[in-house]
Design a protein around this motif. Structure first.
Motif, PDB file in Angstrom:
ATOM      1  N   PHE A  56      12.566  -0.566   2.898  1.00 30.25           N
ATOM      2  CA  PHE A  56      11.485  -0.466   1.903  1.00 30.25           C
ATOM      3  C   PHE A  56      10.533   0.693   2.219  1.00 30.25           C
ATOM      4  O   PHE A  56      10.141   1.441   1.345  1.00 30.25           O
ATOM      5  CB  PHE A  56      10.661  -1.756   1.861  1.00 30.25           C
ATOM      6  CG  PHE A  56      11.445  -2.960   1.453  1.00 30.25           C
ATOM      7  CD1 PHE A  56      11.710  -3.213   0.111  1.00 30.25           C
ATOM      8  CD2 PHE A  56      11.924  -3.848   2.402  1.00 30.25           C
ATOM      9  CE1 PHE A  56      12.427  -4.326  -0.267  1.00 30.25           C
ATOM     10  CE2 PHE A  56      12.643  -4.962   2.025  1.00 30.25           C
ATOM     11  CZ  PHE A  56      12.901  -5.203   0.689  1.00 30.25           C
ATOM     12  N   PHE A  57      10.155   0.784   3.494  1.00 30.21           N
ATOM     13  CA  PHE A  57       9.191   1.805   3.898  1.00 30.21           C
ATOM     14  C   PHE A  57       9.938   2.878   4.689  1.00 30.21           C
ATOM     15  O   PHE A  57      10.710   2.572   5.588  1.00 30.21           O
ATOM     16  CB  PHE A  57       8.104   1.197   4.800  1.00 30.21           C
ATOM     17  CG  PHE A  57       7.301   0.085   4.155  1.00 30.21           C
ATOM     18  CD1 PHE A  57       7.031   0.087   2.787  1.00 30.21           C
ATOM     19  CD2 PHE A  57       6.793  -0.950   4.927  1.00 30.21           C
ATOM     20  CE1 PHE A  57       6.282  -0.932   2.208  1.00 30.21           C
ATOM     21  CE2 PHE A  57       6.043  -1.968   4.364  1.00 30.21           C
ATOM     22  CZ  PHE A  57       5.789  -1.965   2.996  1.00 30.21           C
ATOM     23  N   GLY A  58       9.647   4.141   4.375  1.00 25.70           N
ATOM     24  CA  GLY A  58      10.311   5.234   5.080  1.00 25.70           C
ATOM     25  C   GLY A  58       9.717   5.442   6.462  1.00 25.70           C
ATOM     26  O   GLY A  58       8.560   5.131   6.714  1.00 25.70           O
ATOM     27  N   LYS A  59      10.560   5.981   7.373  1.00 29.12           N
ATOM     28  CA  LYS A  59      10.049   6.327   8.704  1.00 29.12           C
ATOM     29  C   LYS A  59       9.104   7.506   8.588  1.00 29.12           C
ATOM     30  O   LYS A  59       9.300   8.393   7.783  1.00 29.12           O
ATOM     31  CB  LYS A  59      11.215   6.728   9.616  1.00 29.12           C
ATOM     32  CG  LYS A  59      11.921   5.556  10.228  1.00 29.12           C
ATOM     33  CD  LYS A  59      12.914   6.030  11.261  1.00 29.12           C
ATOM     34  CE  LYS A  59      13.972   4.978  11.516  1.00 29.12           C
ATOM     35  NZ  LYS A  59      14.968   5.383  12.484  1.00 29.12           N
ATOM     36  N   ALA A  76       9.766  -8.401   5.389  1.00 33.11           N
ATOM     37  CA  ALA A  76      10.826  -8.071   4.431  1.00 33.11           C
ATOM     38  C   ALA A  76      11.420  -9.364   3.879  1.00 33.11           C
ATOM     39  O   ALA A  76      11.683 -10.303   4.638  1.00 33.11           O
ATOM     40  CB  ALA A  76      11.907  -7.239   5.106  1.00 33.11           C
ATOM     41  N   PRO A  77      11.613  -9.438   2.567  1.00 34.72           N
ATOM     42  CA  PRO A  77      12.174 -10.663   1.987  1.00 34.72           C
ATOM     43  C   PRO A  77      13.661 -10.815   2.296  1.00 34.72           C
ATOM     44  O   PRO A  77      14.347  -9.849   2.605  1.00 34.72           O
ATOM     45  CB  PRO A  77      11.954 -10.468   0.487  1.00 34.72           C
ATOM     46  CG  PRO A  77      11.832  -9.001   0.282  1.00 34.72           C
ATOM     47  CD  PRO A  77      11.293  -8.428   1.554  1.00 34.72           C
ATOM     48  N   GLN A  78      14.122 -12.043   2.171  1.00 33.14           N
ATOM     49  CA  GLN A  78      15.560 -12.298   2.258  1.00 33.14           C
ATOM     50  C   GLN A  78      16.166 -11.982   0.901  1.00 33.14           C
ATOM     51  O   GLN A  78      15.489 -12.009  -0.122  1.00 33.14           O
ATOM     52  CB  GLN A  78      15.807 -13.762   2.615  1.00 33.14           C
ATOM     53  CG  GLN A  78      15.339 -14.097   4.023  1.00 33.14           C
ATOM     54  CD  GLN A  78      15.678 -15.501   4.437  1.00 33.14           C
ATOM     55  OE1 GLN A  78      15.727 -16.406   3.604  1.00 33.14           O
ATOM     56  NE2 GLN A  78      15.910 -15.709   5.711  1.00 33.14           N
ATOM     57  N   HIS A 113      13.250  -5.373  13.208  1.00 32.38           N
ATOM     58  CA  HIS A 113      12.744  -4.540  12.088  1.00 32.38           C
ATOM     59  C   HIS A 113      12.579  -5.327  10.785  1.00 32.38           C
ATOM     60  O   HIS A 113      12.770  -4.788   9.704  1.00 32.38           O
ATOM     61  CB  HIS A 113      13.650  -3.309  11.844  1.00 32.38           C
ATOM     62  CG  HIS A 113      13.579  -2.308  12.943  1.00 32.38           C
ATOM     63  ND1 HIS A 113      14.307  -1.145  12.959  1.00 32.38           N
ATOM     64  CD2 HIS A 113      12.841  -2.294  14.086  1.00 32.38           C
ATOM     65  CE1 HIS A 113      14.031  -0.459  14.057  1.00 32.38           C
ATOM     66  NE2 HIS A 113      13.152  -1.149  14.762  1.00 32.38           N
ATOM     67  N   SER A 139       7.564   4.680  13.610  1.00 28.10           N
ATOM     68  CA  SER A 139       6.474   4.173  12.779  1.00 28.10           C
ATOM     69  C   SER A 139       6.810   4.488  11.326  1.00 28.10           C
ATOM     70  O   SER A 139       7.550   5.428  11.038  1.00 28.10           O
ATOM     71  CB  SER A 139       5.121   4.734  13.201  1.00 28.10           C
ATOM     72  OG  SER A 139       5.105   6.115  13.070  1.00 28.10           O
ATOM     73  N   VAL A 140       6.310   3.667  10.453  1.00 33.65           N
ATOM     74  CA  VAL A 140       6.694   3.790   9.045  1.00 33.65           C
ATOM     75  C   VAL A 140       5.472   4.090   8.183  1.00 33.65           C
ATOM     76  O   VAL A 140       4.340   3.852   8.572  1.00 33.65           O
ATOM     77  CB  VAL A 140       7.405   2.505   8.521  1.00 33.65           C
ATOM     78  CG1 VAL A 140       8.684   2.250   9.264  1.00 33.65           C
ATOM     79  CG2 VAL A 140       6.484   1.309   8.600  1.00 33.65           C
ATOM     80  N   ASP A 141       5.760   4.642   7.030  1.00 37.74           N
ATOM     81  CA  ASP A 141       4.727   4.937   6.053  1.00 37.74           C
ATOM     82  C   ASP A 141       4.595   3.748   5.118  1.00 37.74           C
ATOM     83  O   ASP A 141       5.537   3.414   4.413  1.00 37.74           O
ATOM     84  CB  ASP A 141       5.169   6.150   5.208  1.00 37.74           C
ATOM     85  CG  ASP A 141       4.378   7.372   5.588  1.00 37.74           C
ATOM     86  OD1 ASP A 141       3.219   7.203   6.016  1.00 37.74           O
ATOM     87  OD2 ASP A 141       4.916   8.480   5.450  1.00 37.74           O
ATOM     88  N   GLN A 161      19.179 -10.983   5.437  1.00 36.80           N
ATOM     89  CA  GLN A 161      17.802 -10.542   5.643  1.00 36.80           C
ATOM     90  C   GLN A 161      17.723  -9.018   5.547  1.00 36.80           C
ATOM     91  O   GLN A 161      18.487  -8.326   6.189  1.00 36.80           O
ATOM     92  CB  GLN A 161      17.352 -10.998   7.032  1.00 36.80           C
ATOM     93  CG  GLN A 161      16.000 -10.506   7.476  1.00 36.80           C
ATOM     94  CD  GLN A 161      14.856 -11.106   6.678  1.00 36.80           C
ATOM     95  OE1 GLN A 161      14.715 -12.313   6.613  1.00 36.80           O
ATOM     96  NE2 GLN A 161      14.051 -10.250   6.050  1.00 36.80           N
ATOM     97  N   ARG A 162      16.806  -8.522   4.757  1.00 34.16           N
ATOM     98  CA  ARG A 162      16.614  -7.076   4.685  1.00 34.16           C
ATOM     99  C   ARG A 162      15.657  -6.615   5.775  1.00 34.16           C
ATOM    100  O   ARG A 162      14.960  -7.404   6.383  1.00 34.16           O
ATOM    101  CB  ARG A 162      16.093  -6.703   3.296  1.00 34.16           C
ATOM    102  CG  ARG A 162      17.124  -6.954   2.231  1.00 34.16           C
ATOM    103  CD  ARG A 162      16.617  -6.645   0.868  1.00 34.16           C
ATOM    104  NE  ARG A 162      16.380  -5.210   0.700  1.00 34.16           N
ATOM    105  CZ  ARG A 162      16.018  -4.687  -0.472  1.00 34.16           C
ATOM    106  NH1 ARG A 162      15.864  -5.457  -1.526  1.00 34.16           N
ATOM    107  NH2 ARG A 162      15.820  -3.398  -0.576  1.00 34.16           N
ATOM    108  N   SER A 163      15.687  -5.299   6.013  1.00 31.85           N
ATOM    109  CA  SER A 163      14.837  -4.718   7.048  1.00 31.85           C
ATOM    110  C   SER A 163      13.629  -4.027   6.395  1.00 31.85           C
ATOM    111  O   SER A 163      13.695  -3.596   5.256  1.00 31.85           O
ATOM    112  CB  SER A 163      15.672  -3.723   7.859  1.00 31.85           C
ATOM    113  OG  SER A 163      14.919  -2.590   8.175  1.00 31.85           O
ATOM    114  N   ILE A 164      12.546  -3.956   7.139  1.00 27.46           N
ATOM    115  CA  ILE A 164      11.350  -3.234   6.682  1.00 27.46           C
ATOM    116  C   ILE A 164      11.711  -1.785   6.314  1.00 27.46           C
ATOM    117  O   ILE A 164      11.194  -1.211   5.367  1.00 27.46           O
ATOM    118  CB  ILE A 164      10.278  -3.258   7.811  1.00 27.46           C
ATOM    119  CG1 ILE A 164       9.584  -4.619   7.862  1.00 27.46           C
ATOM    120  CG2 ILE A 164       9.274  -2.125   7.684  1.00 27.46           C
ATOM    121  CD1 ILE A 164       8.570  -4.875   6.769  1.00 27.46           C
ATOM    122  N   LEU A 165      12.656  -1.225   7.120  1.00 27.28           N
ATOM    123  CA  LEU A 165      13.004   0.188   6.930  1.00 27.28           C
ATOM    124  C   LEU A 165      13.741   0.448   5.614  1.00 27.28           C
ATOM    125  O   LEU A 165      13.851   1.588   5.180  1.00 27.28           O
ATOM    126  CB  LEU A 165      13.832   0.694   8.115  1.00 27.28           C
ATOM    127  CG  LEU A 165      13.084   0.696   9.448  1.00 27.28           C
ATOM    128  CD1 LEU A 165      14.015   1.018  10.597  1.00 27.28           C
ATOM    129  CD2 LEU A 165      11.929   1.682   9.414  1.00 27.28           C
TER     130      LEU A 165
END
Lengths: 14, 259
Positions: free
Chosen positions: A10-13, B254-256, B44, B125-127, A4-8
């Protein structure tokens, strides 16, 4: 389960 | 000073119910234009994003921008003390240590007031950039909730394939496998009924996602008749539930990694 990938990865902090 | 009034407590109840499983505590950013919340789950993997515009409230006042850290479980408990039709007012003074929440019955003969302690929440927090999605699926939110529930009886992951023909949800597990296809309808009108599905597509796209998060997103179904699923290659999938006339809840997942 599939890895599983993390949101981070893809999107920067802010 | 912050003051916001909603004519029906049921809306606020539904909003908090939709996010509290994913996020236990969150910063609510109040500004002149409305309320925003952005929060990730502990792992996350999912990002929740709430936007409520000031004009959606029957009264709204925010003298200066302020961030209020709130435990959502506590917020939810207090909201359970309101009748669905009660008017709800939330209020906080500058540098307040608690959020005041009050409910007034429709007959205006019963007023209750609660305070929830505010907290300092240090979170990333993220952009989130604006994205041109390759495919947007627009479907009934009840249907979405049903598919998630059905797929969970078989597997832990769901694959969403969007093509010109429609959208296919599939899963597999030890017991077997299954898939559900919703065919694309060109127009969503009365004749087709509210359960029809449309797929706007530039390129076919496919993503594999952890079902347990979709089960959490489905808790937003009581807020909106429709959900849109926005897909793009190699980026989180965005699920959007519109909150009538005042904003939206978006979930990014987030996708697998495809094996």
């Amino acid at each position: 389960a599939a890895p599983q990938r993390s949101i981070l990865s893809f999107f920067g902090k802010k | 000073m912050i003051e916001a009034v909603l004519p029906q407590a049921s809306l606020l109840k539904k909003i908090i119910e939709a996010i509290k499983e994913l996020v236990s505590e969150a910063n609510f950013d109040f500004s002149e234009t409305g309320i925003r919340l952005q929060a990730m789950d502990k792992s996350h993997i999912a990002l929740s994003f709430l936007h409520l515009r000031n004009d959606g409230f029957s009264e709204y006042r925010c003298d200066r921008s302020q961030t209020l850290g709130i435990n959502l479980e506590s917020f939810s408990k207090v909201l359970k003390c309101a009748a669905n039709d009660d008017q709800v007012q939330i209020k906080a003074t500058d540098k307040a240590e608690s959020l005041s929440i009050s409910f007034e019955s429709t007959a205006k003969d019963r007023v209750s007031e609660f305070n929830v302690k505010l907290m300092d929440i240090d979170i990333d927090s993220v952009d989130v950039p604006d994205m041109d999605y390759q495919a947007t699926v627009n479907m009934s939110s009840q249907e979405f909730a049903r598919i998630v529930r059905d797929m969970m009886t078989i597997g832990e992951a769901i694959t969403i394939d969007a093509t010109k023909q429609g959208v296919k949800f599939s899963t597999s597990g030890d017991a077997g496998e299954g898939n559900i296809l919703l065919r694309h309808r060109k127009t969503i009108d009365e004749e087709d009924g509210p359960s029809s599905t449309s797929v706007e597509i530039n390129e076919p796209v496919s993503h594999s996602l952890a079902l347990k998060f979709l089960a959490n997103f489905a808790k937003a179904a009581p807020l909106a008749d429709r959900v849109s699923i926005n897909l793009i290659e190699d980026a989180p999938v965005m699920f959007e539930f519109k909150i009538s006339d005042m904003g939206h809840i978006r979930f990014y997942l987030a996708p697998q990694i495809e094996e």
